[in-house]
Design a protein around this motif. Structure first.
Motif, mmCIF file in Angstrom:
data_model
loop_
_atom_site.group_PDB
_atom_site.id
_atom_site.type_symbol
_atom_site.label_atom_id
_atom_site.label_comp_id
_atom_site.label_asym_id
_atom_site.label_seq_id
_atom_site.Cartn_x
_atom_site.Cartn_y
_atom_site.Cartn_z
ATOM 1 N N GLU A 1 -44.664 37.648 -83.066
ATOM 2 C CA GLU A 1 -44.596 36.604 -84.089
ATOM 3 C C GLU A 1 -44.199 35.302 -83.420
ATOM 4 N N ILE A 2 -45.199 34.475 -83.156
ATOM 5 C CA ILE A 2 -44.966 33.166 -82.557
ATOM 6 C C ILE A 2 -44.562 32.220 -83.691
ATOM 7 N N PRO A 3 -43.508 31.443 -83.516
ATOM 8 C CA PRO A 3 -43.090 30.529 -84.583
ATOM 9 C C PRO A 3 -44.178 29.501 -84.920
ATOM 10 N N ASP A 4 -44.238 29.109 -86.170
ATOM 11 C CA ASP A 4 -45.181 28.066 -86.595
ATOM 12 C C ASP A 4 -44.991 26.832 -85.727
ATOM 13 N N MET B 1 -48.679 30.912 -77.803
ATOM 14 C CA MET B 1 -48.367 31.596 -76.556
ATOM 15 C C MET B 1 -49.590 31.455 -75.665
ATOM 16 N N GLN B 2 -49.411 30.881 -74.478
ATOM 17 C CA GLN B 2 -50.499 30.723 -73.522
ATOM 18 C C GLN B 2 -50.398 31.811 -72.463
ATOM 19 N N ILE C 1 -52.614 32.629 -77.916
ATOM 20 C CA ILE C 1 -52.236 33.507 -79.026
ATOM 21 C C ILE C 1 -51.670 32.580 -80.098
ATOM 22 N N ASP C 2 -52.357 32.515 -81.224
ATOM 23 C CA ASP C 2 -51.961 31.619 -82.314
ATOM 24 C C ASP C 2 -50.746 32.152 -83.058
ATOM 25 N N ALA C 3 -50.038 31.238 -83.708
ATOM 26 C CA ALA C 3 -48.833 31.590 -84.446
ATOM 27 C C ALA C 3 -49.109 32.542 -85.608
ATOM 28 N N ILE D 1 -44.539 29.948 -74.106
ATOM 29 C CA ILE D 1 -44.657 29.557 -75.510
ATOM 30 C C ILE D 1 -44.396 28.063 -75.569
ATOM 31 N N LEU D 2 -45.383 27.339 -76.114
ATOM 32 C CA LEU D 2 -45.352 25.879 -76.101
ATOM 33 C C LEU D 2 -45.619 25.310 -77.490
ATOM 34 N N PRO D 3 -45.054 24.126 -77.752
ATOM 35 C CA PRO D 3 -45.360 23.479 -79.032
ATOM 36 C C PRO D 3 -46.803 22.998 -79.078
ATOM 37 N N VAL D 4 -47.367 23.038 -80.275
ATOM 38 C CA VAL D 4 -48.745 22.586 -80.488
ATOM 39 C C VAL D 4 -48.734 21.573 -81.630
#
Length: 172
Positions: free
Chosen positions: A50-53, A57-58, A80-82, A140-143
């Motif tokens: 579960e990637i935060p909104d 994840m790259q 990998i999308d949130a 895991i990076l902000p988008v």
């Protein structure tokens, strides 16, 4: 940042950092997979995440695998999308040319040959990936969310020194 992970396989390993200051965390194979020359293979990691909104994840290659083998993370960096809750996997391309001897001496990622002939080389570039092998890394990076504003003419775009110069126009 706290990231929830759900194991989907008894072979799944929680990602780990290689050191206290490592930028990326290591990802581990959750299945045995053979990747022959010219093939593309999906290696499952055995977990959902579960990637935060507002983040992604790259998935990126590990430099040692890229340097020492013909395996390449196919869609690097893979995103990998949130909102994705399925099993995370890594896609590898084996860029070695196909040969009639592809599986003569399959190799492990660490360079050992999977045969009785420990003195043989890994010349045929068929790789055996085993459960627990470190196969990739991730961050895991902000988008940022963007809005697109359509303009009617190229002159409405700001000028730059490069302009419309394409591939290689800024030097090699």
């Amino acid at each position: 940042m706290n990231v929830k992970i759900h194991r989907l396989s008894e072979n799944a390993r929680t990602p780990t950092y290689g050191s206290e200051v490592a930028a990326a965390f290591d990802l581990y194979a959750a299945a045995d997979v053979i990747v022959a020359p010219g093939e593309t293979a999906k290696i499952p990691l055995g977990f959902a995440v579960e990637i935060p909104d507002g983040y992604e994840m790259q998935i990126r290659p590990r430099s040692g695998i890229t340097l020492k083998t013909k395996l390449r993370v196919a869609n690097a960096p893979g995103t990998i999308d949130a909102d994705y809750r399925g099993e995370v996997a890594v896609i590898f391309d084996n860029i070695a040319p196909e040969s009639e001897f592809d599986d003569a001496y399959p190799c492990r990622l660490d360079g050992w040959v999977d045969s009785a002939y420990k003195g043989e080389s890994c010349a045929y570039h068929t790789y055996n990936i085993y459960v627990g092998d470190r196969i990739a890394q991730a961050v895991i990076l902000p988008v940022p969310r963007v809005s697109f504003e359509e303009v009617s003419a190229a002159s409405e775009l700001s000028d730059t020194t490069r302009g419309d110069g394409g591939f290689g126009s800024s030097g090699v």
